[in-house]
Design a protein around this motif. Structure first.
Motif, short mmCIF file in Angstrom:
data_model
loop_
_atom_site.label_atom_id
_atom_site.label_comp_id
_atom_site.label_asym_id
_atom_site.label_seq_id
_atom_site.Cartn_x
_atom_site.Cartn_y
_atom_site.Cartn_z
N ILE A 1 47.67 45.71 -30.46
CA ILE A 1 47.89 44.64 -31.44
C ILE A 1 49.00 43.68 -31.01
N PRO A 2 50.20 44.16 -30.67
CA PRO A 2 51.23 43.19 -30.24
C PRO A 2 50.88 42.50 -28.93
N THR A 3 50.22 43.22 -28.03
CA THR A 3 49.83 42.61 -26.76
C THR A 3 48.79 41.52 -26.99
N ALA A 4 47.84 41.76 -27.87
CA ALA A 4 46.81 40.76 -28.16
C ALA A 4 47.41 39.51 -28.79
N ARG A 5 48.42 39.67 -29.63
CA ARG A 5 49.07 38.49 -30.22
C ARG A 5 49.72 37.64 -29.13
N LYS A 6 50.38 38.28 -28.20
CA LYS A 6 51.02 37.56 -27.11
C LYS A 6 49.97 36.94 -26.18
N ASP A 7 48.97 37.73 -25.81
CA ASP A 7 47.94 37.24 -24.90
C ASP A 7 47.18 36.06 -25.49
N SER A 8 46.87 36.12 -26.78
CA SER A 8 46.05 35.06 -27.37
C SER A 8 46.78 33.73 -27.36
N ALA A 9 48.08 33.74 -27.58
CA ALA A 9 48.85 32.50 -27.54
C ALA A 9 48.83 31.90 -26.14
N ARG A 10 48.99 32.74 -25.14
CA ARG A 10 48.98 32.25 -23.76
C ARG A 10 47.58 31.79 -23.35
N THR A 11 46.57 32.49 -23.81
CA THR A 11 45.19 32.12 -23.48
C THR A 11 44.84 30.77 -24.08
N LEU A 12 45.23 30.56 -25.33
CA LEU A 12 44.96 29.28 -25.97
C LEU A 12 45.64 28.14 -25.23
N GLU A 13 46.86 28.34 -24.81
CA GLU A 13 47.57 27.30 -24.06
C GLU A 13 46.85 26.98 -22.76
N LEU A 14 46.34 27.99 -22.08
CA LEU A 14 45.60 27.76 -20.84
C LEU A 14 44.36 26.90 -21.10
N VAL A 15 43.63 27.23 -22.14
CA VAL A 15 42.40 26.49 -22.45
C VAL A 15 42.75 25.05 -22.83
N LEU A 16 43.75 24.88 -23.67
CA LEU A 16 44.12 23.53 -24.09
C LEU A 16 44.66 22.70 -22.93
N ASP A 17 45.38 23.34 -22.01
CA ASP A 17 45.96 22.62 -20.87
C ASP A 17 44.92 22.23 -19.83
N HIS A 18 43.91 23.07 -19.63
CA HIS A 18 43.01 22.87 -18.50
C HIS A 18 41.62 22.38 -18.89
N CYS A 19 41.28 22.41 -20.15
CA CYS A 19 40.01 21.84 -20.60
C CYS A 19 40.30 20.49 -21.25
N VAL A 20 40.30 19.46 -20.43
CA VAL A 20 40.77 18.15 -20.89
C VAL A 20 39.65 17.11 -20.96
N THR A 21 38.53 17.36 -20.32
CA THR A 21 37.40 16.44 -20.43
C THR A 21 36.48 16.91 -21.56
N ALA A 22 35.65 16.01 -22.03
CA ALA A 22 34.71 16.37 -23.09
C ALA A 22 33.80 17.50 -22.64
N HIS A 23 33.36 17.44 -21.38
CA HIS A 23 32.47 18.48 -20.86
C HIS A 23 33.17 19.83 -20.83
N GLN A 24 34.42 19.86 -20.36
CA GLN A 24 35.16 21.12 -20.31
C GLN A 24 35.40 21.67 -21.71
N GLN A 25 35.71 20.81 -22.63
CA GLN A 25 35.96 21.26 -24.00
C GLN A 25 34.70 21.82 -24.65
#
Length: 229
Positions: A178-202
């Motif tokens: 549970i605590p690991t998933a909370r930490k991982d999910s925040a980092r995972t979301l940042e990765l997706v938001l940072d690297h999926c920047v085109t409409a196609h990627q999103q």
């Protein structure tokens, strides 16, 4: 030409997929309300083992598909967490303890005798997805982590209330995850938001998370269908 979503709208679109998560599946509703028999609960644990086995391989596939060293280093931390430094530590080891806590013999979990065809098909499909799609799609599919910590916390509370026959040692997996998933999910979301920047990627990221939710629900379909068969 389709314009990409703003970072805020993209994040909101990912969160909006919460309704597709497997916590609303009829089997999970029974599982958390105390409506499952011991054999049904054991079947869920035994089948979920096959998913646990997949995680290191799918994470390694994401790393193999990623050209960015900084992302590979960060994502690589997931590998020892699941496999552990030894056979007695890590996510897999904790899941085997859970199996014993609900009354399964370790051998019958390890040899996968209870794994339903539908579960095997769904999990193998998820692994193939991560092996053959872009690394950003593989990472986006893992964003079910955004929804899982609260669901797991509810599970622990429900099981302790309704299934007092489960040995307390079995909760180690959830206490660690549970605590690991909370930490991982925040980092995972940042990765997706940072690297999926085109409409196609999103759009691909949104489709990947939708696909992962369908994988999880398909697993429960198979477990539910075969629980008393």
């Amino acid at each position: 030409m389709t314009q990409p979503l703003t970072r805020e709208r993209f994040a909101a679109g990912l969160y909006d997929l919460r309704g597709r998560y497997w916590d609303t599946h009829p089997f999970h509703l029974r599982l958390h309300s105390g409506g499952c028999t011991p054999p049904e609960l054991r079947r869920w644990v035994a089948n979920r083992w096959y998913y646990q086995l997949c995680l290191t391989r799918k994470n390694a596939a994401i790393i193999a598909n990623c050209p960015l060293p900084e992302v590979r280093r960060a994502w690589g931390e997931r590998l020892p967490y699941q496999d552990g430094p030894s056979g007695d530590e890590g996510g897999l080891a904790d899941w085997l303890v859970l199996g014993e806590a609900v009354g399964l013999d370790r051998a019958e979990v390890l040899d996968e005798r209870h794994v339903a065809r539908g579960v095997r098909f769904a999990v193998d499909g998820y692994l193939h997805f991560c092996q053959t799609r872009s690394w950003t799609e593989g990472v986006a599919a893992a964003l079910t982590e955004m929804f899982s910590p609260d669901h797991m916390a509810d599970r622990v509370t429900a099981w302790r209330t309704h299934y007092d026959w489960i040995a307390p040692t079995g909760y180690a997996y959830f206490e660690h995850r549970i605590p690991t998933a909370r930490k991982d999910s925040a980092r995972t979301l940042e990765l997706v938001l940072d690297h999926c920047v085109t409409a196609h990627q999103q759009q691909a990221a949104l489709a990947a998370l939708t696909f992962k939710c369908e994988v999880l629900r398909a697993m429960l379909d198979a477990v539910d269908y075969g629980a008393d068969r």
